[in-house]
Scaffold this motif. Sequence first.
Motif, PDB file in Angstrom:
ATOM      1  N   LYS A 298       0.869  -1.176   0.000  1.00 23.46           N
ATOM      2  CA  LYS A 298       0.000   0.000   0.000  1.00 23.46           C
ATOM      3  C   LYS A 298       0.905   1.225   0.000  1.00 23.46           C
ATOM      4  O   LYS A 298       1.826   1.314   0.830  1.00 23.46           O
ATOM      5  CB  LYS A 298      -0.846  -0.056   1.272  1.00 23.46           C
ATOM      6  N   VAL A 299       0.651   2.148  -0.928  1.00 22.49           N
ATOM      7  CA  VAL A 299       1.471   3.363  -0.984  1.00 22.49           C
ATOM      8  C   VAL A 299       1.080   4.265   0.180  1.00 22.49           C
ATOM      9  O   VAL A 299      -0.096   4.591   0.342  1.00 22.49           O
ATOM     10  CB  VAL A 299       1.240   4.138  -2.305  1.00 22.49           C
ATOM     11  N   ILE A 300       2.052   4.652   0.999  1.00 20.37           N
ATOM     12  CA  ILE A 300       1.696   5.536   2.105  1.00 20.37           C
ATOM     13  C   ILE A 300       2.249   6.948   1.934  1.00 20.37           C
ATOM     14  O   ILE A 300       1.827   7.871   2.611  1.00 20.37           O
ATOM     15  CB  ILE A 300       2.080   4.954   3.484  1.00 20.37           C
ATOM     16  N   VAL A 449      -4.518   1.912  -4.437  1.00 19.58           N
ATOM     17  CA  VAL A 449      -3.866   1.439  -3.211  1.00 19.58           C
ATOM     18  C   VAL A 449      -2.366   1.236  -3.458  1.00 19.58           C
ATOM     19  O   VAL A 449      -1.517   1.876  -2.836  1.00 19.58           O
ATOM     20  CB  VAL A 449      -4.503   0.136  -2.704  1.00 19.58           C
TER      21      VAL A 449
END
Lengths: 553, 261
Positions: A298-300, A449
């Motif tokens: 998941k890219v944060i 996501v």
Amino acid sequence: MNTEHESMEVDVLFVGGGPAGLAGAIRLMQKAAETGMNLEVAVIEKGAEIGAHSLSGAIMNPIALKELIPDFASQGCPIETTVRDDEFYFLTADRALRVPMTPSYLENQGYAVISLSRFCRWLAEIAEGMGVSILPGFAGKEVLYDPQTSAVIGVRTGDKGVGKDGTPRGNYEPGVDILAKVTVFGEGARGSLTKELTRKLHIQGLMPEVFETGIREVIELPEDHYFTTSFGNDLHFLGYPLGLDIPGGGFIYEMKDNQIALGYLTALSYSDPSLDPYEAFIRFKRHPFVSRIIAGGKVIEQGARTVSVGGWHTMPQLAVDGGLLVGAGAAIHHAPALKGIHTGMKSGMLAAETIHTALELGDFSQKTLGRYPEMLKESWLGRELYEGRNFSAALAKKMPARFIHLAAQYLNAGKGIRDMLPLEADCKTLKPAKGGIPDTLDSKCYDGVLVVDKLTGVYLSKTLHREDQPSHIVVGDPEICITRCYDMYRSPCTRFCPGNVYEIHVDEVTSRRELKLNPSNCLHCKTCDIKDPFGNVTWTCPEGGDGPGYRRG
Amino acid sequence: MNIIVLLKQVPSTETMIQIAGDGRSVKTDDVSWIISPYDEFAVEEALRIKEKQKGGIVTIVSVGGAKAAEAIRTALAMGADKGILVNDPATAGCDGLGIARILSTVVQSLPFDLIIAGQRAVDDENFLVGAAVAEFLKIPFMSLVIQEEIADGKITCHRTIEGGTAVVSSPLPALFTTQRGLNEPRYTSLPGVMKAKKKPLDIKTLTDLGLDPAIAATPLMQVISLKFPEKRKAGKIIDGATLADKAAMLAKVLHEEAKVI
């Protein structure tokens, strides 16, 4: 507006709270403490906090840090991981070929993987503890010169609370003139004041600076991921999707807490106006080998920033009367190693040592400050930069000339086949567009996501600009955008900008095209200021405190 | 005039909030912190009153960790005169009522004519502390204020109510909470930031205040869990060659799938 600007005096002003400026401020305070000198030192930073605009891979060669803060580990230096081993891959469209030998420049074992944002925040805490005034949220808007001698005497900060139409709002707060005996510019690649200063004083390097645009993400992976069992935790990639004719490539580094840094850089020397560096980044992420590594993630955080990669011959004159240039803003970057943090820090430290001498002598002219470039040349930094002097020019060559130049440079300490291999400015390399609108990635590839589109990326960079302010992206003549630039290049700004700042709208009735700017999306990467083929775009600082809010940049 | 502002440091509104492993708190490692926006209105209003009254002292009072000192410094840079931070690890588990009790203990030790607080903190959204402090101090309380005037030892406040405003008045000392529209907070100026470094900021523990941590910090209310709102399902785009086709399709879908007509 004719406004009174309050002025404030300091001994030394650092413009930009990145690794170069902060290391410089710390070194200066160390020297001052050794000699019992009482100094007023300030660091201004356009980000809302230190680190908010700092973005890098990043693998740091700790050589400069060890010199600056030998006990950095016990001082709580935020290191994500230590590089165990390097893995170097060549990507074809569907395969990854492990390159058996990593070039010696890219041997990173034992180096630190860091988040530059975190690292800078840590440096700022140390500097503040030594008495440096750390002033985030204040952007340098203008260089102040002595009217008689043209010596740099400080910087004017930007006004705050100005409306879109340029009129002051109720909470208008005029900028302040910060006057300093020495002003150190450490704004990072394509700094707006550095650009102004080098042009005004005619101190540009022997060759034009050249840049790469990097897009980088922090991705959170499931507990059980590639790096829990891999040998290497520092991965570099060449090849797909840019191929071999455009310099650039990808990286994946292991960070703390099941997180990784993943990025892709595209050299702005590319010639095809349909190229979109963001799409190159997405294609890299979607490569089967890379997708397997990041599966379930998941890219944060996401961000973009240009890197000044030209090196030695593109460095401007580093010292002028009253002013010094440090770090990436002065093209101080070890291109073959893909590293600019230790070089920036060392340049800041050497600048600080020179300033200390200048303070002792009471002379801030170029004659005294000129010791800084001399010291730089004689230090390991000078040797490193000199060795990489022809690297970017070789990379800009097409295959196979590129490999021949690189191989020769690899074997004879950077000289290569031809010393001072020429470079062309990135704004001059575009070739006219061949057809109409280029192919773009199918919007279905964005899942929101793990693979996110440009606008979601802007959201994940936590970029925020107050809406009611004049556009900080200044387009000289919008007519050029919809006529000559559209006709010749099909508006490359709509593609090279990773934040969707530029849009071309077509009026349904009149079919007239119009440039629409979304300056609030700006990631402060500066690609537009560099790549615009007509020199029509000027990037200036928006209101201090605006822009990305990187925490793990 | 002595004005006290109750202030809380909260995660910045653009921070991407992540729920911590315990399911009851948020991760704070990579959070940027700001003054709760309603408290910023309170600071601004206090400064305006001080300027209008041509004198007075604005004191910022906060409960929080060491980092909260930065929020107080920002208020000092805006122009407030001094700050008091209650930094005690025991307060970490406090509920709103506990925080209000601690704040009112601090305020009791100070001279005050007026207390201003945000209507709520934008993190836990309790809407509680201002009212509870007024109750502990036994002074009048007015919430959601968008305008105020002070004259002859009295304060008149315009409060927002559903569909309009109510004008209320009380003798001083009193406490009011802020509503959006009260003012536009000023920027911190560079000279202001430099001056703020030298302004007094006292750090106190519960024991310093004469409070017993075991009693003062024991919450009456406990957070059991935090949850994100349910994700909205993707919408449906109605296709059709003409507008009439699309309308017919829409009617069909509303009738057969959504079953609302």
